[in-house]
Design an enzyme around this catalytic site. Structure first.
Site, PDB file in Angstrom:
ATOM      1  N   TYR A 312       0.862  -1.190   0.000  1.00  0.00           N
ATOM      2  CA  TYR A 312       0.000   0.000   0.000  1.00  0.00           C
ATOM      3  C   TYR A 312       0.901   1.245   0.000  1.00  0.00           C
ATOM      4  CZ  TYR A 312      -3.310  -3.473   1.874  1.00  0.00           C
ATOM      5  OH  TYR A 312      -4.079  -4.591   2.095  1.00  0.00           O
ATOM      6  N   GLU A 333       1.182  -1.049  -4.951  1.00  0.00           N
ATOM      7  CA  GLU A 333       0.102  -0.071  -4.861  1.00  0.00           C
ATOM      8  C   GLU A 333      -0.886  -0.349  -5.989  1.00  0.00           C
ATOM      9  OE1 GLU A 333      -1.022   2.801  -3.171  1.00  0.00           O
ATOM     10  OE2 GLU A 333      -2.415   2.999  -4.833  1.00  0.00           O
ATOM     11  N   CYS A 408      -4.616   4.013   9.901  1.00  0.00           N
ATOM     12  CA  CYS A 408      -5.403   5.210  10.221  1.00  0.00           C
ATOM     13  C   CYS A 408      -6.706   4.808  10.917  1.00  0.00           C
ATOM     14  CB  CYS A 408      -5.667   6.026   8.970  1.00  0.00           C
ATOM     15  SG  CYS A 408      -6.380   5.063   7.647  1.00  0.00           S
TER      16      CYS A 408
END
Ligand code: SAH
Length: 454
Positions: A312, A333, A408
Site C-alpha cells: 500500500y 500499490e 489510520c
C-alpha cells in the site's frame, strides 16, 4: 425513553467518532459535541432499543476541557470533531481510543501503547482540499463543505484546517466562475458542469496545484481561468481538469486533462523529492508525515543487506525514505498513477534498488511468495478497512522478521494485530501519532516481530 424527554446527565466518554456518551437509566445516550465532564440537561432526540441520541438542552456545569469553538460552522460541518475541547483533552481521547482498541479488540496488553505524538501545528495543516461547488441563496457560485453525514453543501469560503493559500484560490476561482456564469453540478439531478474545486499545496516547496472536477469534457473560459490563476499565484505549478461524468459521490473521475504545467506538483519529505498527481495519495499533514515515517523507520530498524517490502505504498514515500538502508525495496500499490509517480520518484531521487508493482496488495504478496522473494521487513499502510485476511496469511508465509503496520483506523488495526499474533508475531510497540488535529482520526504505527520457532 421517549423523544423530547429531558434528563440530567454527566458525559462520561466519547464514541470512536468523538461524540459524547452519557448513561441515562442504564442506557447509552450519544450526545454529539458534548465534552467528557459536562453536566447538562439532555433532550432525547431519537430512541432505539439499546441506545438513544440526544442533545444538550441546558448546560449545568461545563467540562473543564471545554473551550470556545473558533469556527462558525463547527457542529454543522463534518470536518472537525473537537473544536470545543482543548488539544490536550483531544490527545487524551485519541490515546484512550488506541489503547481501548488494542485491549478490547486486539487482546494485547495496554503497556505496548506509547504516549501519543501530538502535532505542533493544529491549524492550516491540510495540504489538500476537495471543495464541493455550489450556489449560495443569492445564486452566487461558491464553494462549501458537506454537512456532517450528508451531501448537503454548507457554503463557506475558508476552513481553519486547510492551507491558508486555499482561501485565496477559492476567492479567485469563484469570482471567475461567477463572471463566466458556468453551471454548477447538482448531485440529485446529475446536471451542471462544476463539481469540485480540488486543491493541493506542497508545504515544503510551496508549489500549488489547482484541479477542477467537471461533469463535462471541457468548460467555457478554460484559458481565461488559467491566466487569472497565473496572475494571482506565483507559485502555481499546474492546472488540471478532472473529468467525472458519473452519477456517483466519488469525487474524482479517472481522466485528467492538463491545462497548465506538468500535471503534478513536487514536495519534499525526509530529504527526498516526491511528485504528487491529482489521483495519487499523499499524506495531508506533511510535517507530521515526516515524523510518522521517522518513527516507522526507527521501528523497522533496517540493516545493511536487508530486503524491504512496502505494501500500500502510494507514491512510494515510506519505502523510498528508507531505500538507502536496504539492499532491495519492493513497493506495491493499486492505483496506476500512484505507481507511475513512485517509479518517477525513485528515479528523481537517484534510487536504483526499488521495484514497484501495480497490483492489489494481497495478490502481489502471493506473486512475490511464488517468486521466492525474501523479505526481512514488511511495511503495510492500508486504507481504513485494514488488511485483507488472505494478505495476512501470505505475509506469514513470506515470514519477515519484522512487520511495521501503519494504520489510520485503530479498530481494524487491532483486529489485524490479533490475526498476526495468532500467526506467530508478537506486538512490541504501538505509537499513536496525531496526523489530523481537531478531527476524530488518529494514526498508529505498530512493530510486530516474528516469534522464533513458530
Ligand atoms: N504509504 C503511502 C500510502 C498510504 S494510503 C503513504 O504513506 O503515502 C493507502 C494506499 O493504499 C493508497 O495509495 C491506496 O491507493 C492504496 N490501496 C488501497 N487498496 C489497495 C489494495 N487492495 N492493494 C494495494 N494498494 C491499495
Amino acid at each position: 425513553m421517549k423523544k423530547n424527554e429531558i434528563y440530567t446527565a454527566k458525559i462520561e466518554d466519547y464514541t470512536t467518532e468523538g461524540s459524547g456518551v452519557c448513561r441515562i437509566n442504564g442506557m447509552a445516550v450519544f450526545v454529539p459535541n458534548a465534552a467528557v465532564g459536562d453536566e447538562a440537561e439532555v433532550r432525547i432526540l431519537k430512541s432505539a432499543k439499546n441506545y438513544a441520541f440526544g442533545k444538550i438542552e441546558r448546560m449545568i456545569s461545563p467540562s473543564s476541557d471545554r473551550q470556545e469553538p473558533d469556527c462558525g460552522i463547527f457542529n454543522k460541518c463534518g470536518g472537525c470533531t473537537f473544536r470545543h475541547i482543548s488539544y490536550e483533552a483531544e490527545l487524551r481521547f485519541k490515546q484512550k481510543r488506541v489503547t481501548d482498541a488494542f485491549t478490547r479488540i486486539g487482546g494485547v496488553s495496554p503497556e505496548i501503547v506509547y504516549p501519543i505524538v501530538g502535532s505542533p501545528c493544529k491549524d492550516a495543516y491540510r495540504n489538500k482540499a476537495q471543495l464541493p461547488i455550489t450556489a449560495d441563496k443569492d445564486g452566487r457560485i461558491c464553494t462549501g463543505f458537506f454537512a456532517s453525514g450528508s451531501h448537503r453543501v454548507i457554503p463557506l469560503a475558508s476552513c481553519s484546517l486547510q492551507s491558508e493559500i486555499f482561501n485565496e484560490v477559492i476567492r479567485v476561482f469563484t469570482d471567475w466562475a461567477n463572471e463566466e456564469g458556468i453551471s454548477v453540478y447538482s448531485e440529485s439531478e446529475h446536471k451542471g458542469v462544476l463539481r469540485h474545486l480540488y486543491l493541493r499545496h506542497a508545504k515544503k516547496t510551496d508549489e500549488l496545484m489547482v484541479c477542477i472536477v467537471i461533469n463535462a469534457d471541457s468548460f467555457k473560459g478554460e484559458k481565461k481561468l488559467v491566466e487569472k490563476l497565473k496572475n494571482n499565484f506565483d507559485n502555481l505549478k499546474t492546472v488540471v481538469v478532472n473529468i467525472n461524468k458519473e452519477k456517483t459521490n466519488v469525487i474524482t473521475g479517472k481522466k485528467n486533462r492538463v491545462l497548465y504545467g506538468d500535471g503534478y506538483i513536487t514536495d519534499e519529505l525526509c530529504g527526498l523529492k516526491f511528485r504528487i498527481s491529482p489521483l495519487s495519495f499523499y499524506q495531508v499533514n506533511r510535517d507530521q508525515a515526516e515524523k510518522l515515517y521517522e518513527i516507522a523507520a526507527e521501528l523497522a530498524d533496517l540493516k545493511n543487506g536487508e530486503n524491504l517490502i512496502d505494501l500500500y505504498c502510494g507514491t512510494g514515500t515510506i519505502g523510498l525514505s528508507m531505500a538507502h538502508k536496504v539492499k532491495k525495496l519492493i513497493g506495491v500499490e493499486i492505483i496506476p498513477q500512484a505507481i507511475e509517480d513512485a517509479r518517477k520518484n525513485a528515479e528523481r531521487n537517484g534510487i536504483s534498488n526499488a521495484r514497484f508493482i501495480c497490483a492489489d496488495a494481497a495478490k502481489a504478496a502471493k506473486m512475490l511468495k511464488s517468486e521466492c522473494v525474501h523479505a526481512d521487513c514488511i511495511i503495510v499502510d492500508p486504507p481504513r478497512k485494514g488488511c485483507d485476511s488472505s494478505l495476512i496469511g501470505t505475509i506469514q508465509e513470506l515470514s519477515p522478521k519484522r512487520i511495521v503496520y501503519v494504520s489510520c483506523d485503530p479498530a481494524t488495526l487491532a483486529r489485524d494485530v490479533k490475526l498476526f499474533e495468532e500467526k506467530g508475531y508478537k506486538t512490541q510497540k504501538a505509537i499513536p501519532v496525531d496526523m489530523f488535529p481537531r478531527t476524530g482520526h488518529v494514526e498508529t504505527v505498530v512493530l510486530m516481530s516474528r516469534v522464533e520457532g513458530k
